[in-house]
Enzyme design. Sequence first.
Site: not given
Length: 274
Positions: A95, A225, A254
Site C-alpha cells: 500500500s 481491492d 487490499h
Amino acid sequence: MGTITTTDGTEIFYKDWGSGQPIVFSHGWPLSSDDWDAQMMFFLRHGYRVIAHDRRGHGRSTQTGDGHDMDHYADDLAALTAHLDLRDAVHVGHSTGGGEVVRYLARHGQSRAAKAVLISAVPPLMVQTEANPGGLPKKVFDDIQAQVAGHRSEFYRDLPATAFYGFNRPGVEPVEAIIQNWWRQGMMGGAKAHYDGVVAFSQTDFTEDLKKITVPVLVMHGDDDQVVPYADSAPLSARLVRNGTLKTYPGFPHGMPTTQAETINADLLTFLRS
C-alpha cells in the site's frame, strides 16, 4: 530490534532478525512493522534476514509533527539501509509502503537493491486528475482526513472490519482478532502523521519514479481491492517499470498479505528464488 536517528532528529524503530539475503518490508498506512508478522516469520524460517521499520509518526517511531511526505519516508528508509549496510536487498512494500519503496529506489538509487515487490500498492497515482481520470476523487481522501482528525478510533475500527480485508463481502467471515490488531497498530501512531500521510499516499505521482527503476519488480494486487482500486494501479505500475511482472489475484482484498498470507508468501518466495 533498535532505533536509528535521522538527520532531522526523528527516531525510527526497526526490527532486524536472522541472516542471509535481506528482505526489507515497508508497511501500509496507518499501521506499523507488526503488520508484516506473517511474512517476517515465514522468510526467517526460509533463511532470509528480515527487516521492517515503523514509518515516522507510526508505531514506535517518533510522533514528529512534520516530514510526513514521500521524500522523507524514502530518506528514512535510505538511512536505515545505510545504517545496516544492506546489500543485495529485496524491498517489499504494501500500500503506502509500496510508494515508499518506489520513491526510495528512484531517489536514492538501486546499488543496494536486488529486487522489489509492490503489494496492493498506491503507485502510480491514486487521486483523480486530468492526467489520471481513473483515479479516486479528492473528496474521498478529504473524508478520510476528516475521520482521522475527528473520529480516529472509530474509523480505525470500521475500516478493517469492512473494505480493508474485504470483510464486507458476501460470504466472507470477519476475523475479530485481525480487526483488533489493525486498530491496535493504528492507534499506536500519531494523528498528525496519519492525517498528513493521507495526502502523501493519495496525491504523490510516482510515474517518473517508476520509470527509473531497473531492478526486477513483482507487482501483486487483488482485483477486489476496495482501498487501492486495481485498474488504476497495478497494471499501470507494472508497465512503467523497466522489468516488471504483474500478478493478479482474483477476489483478493487490499489486506491480502494478512488474510491470504499462505498464497502471498509462496509467490514471494518463488520471485525471490527466480
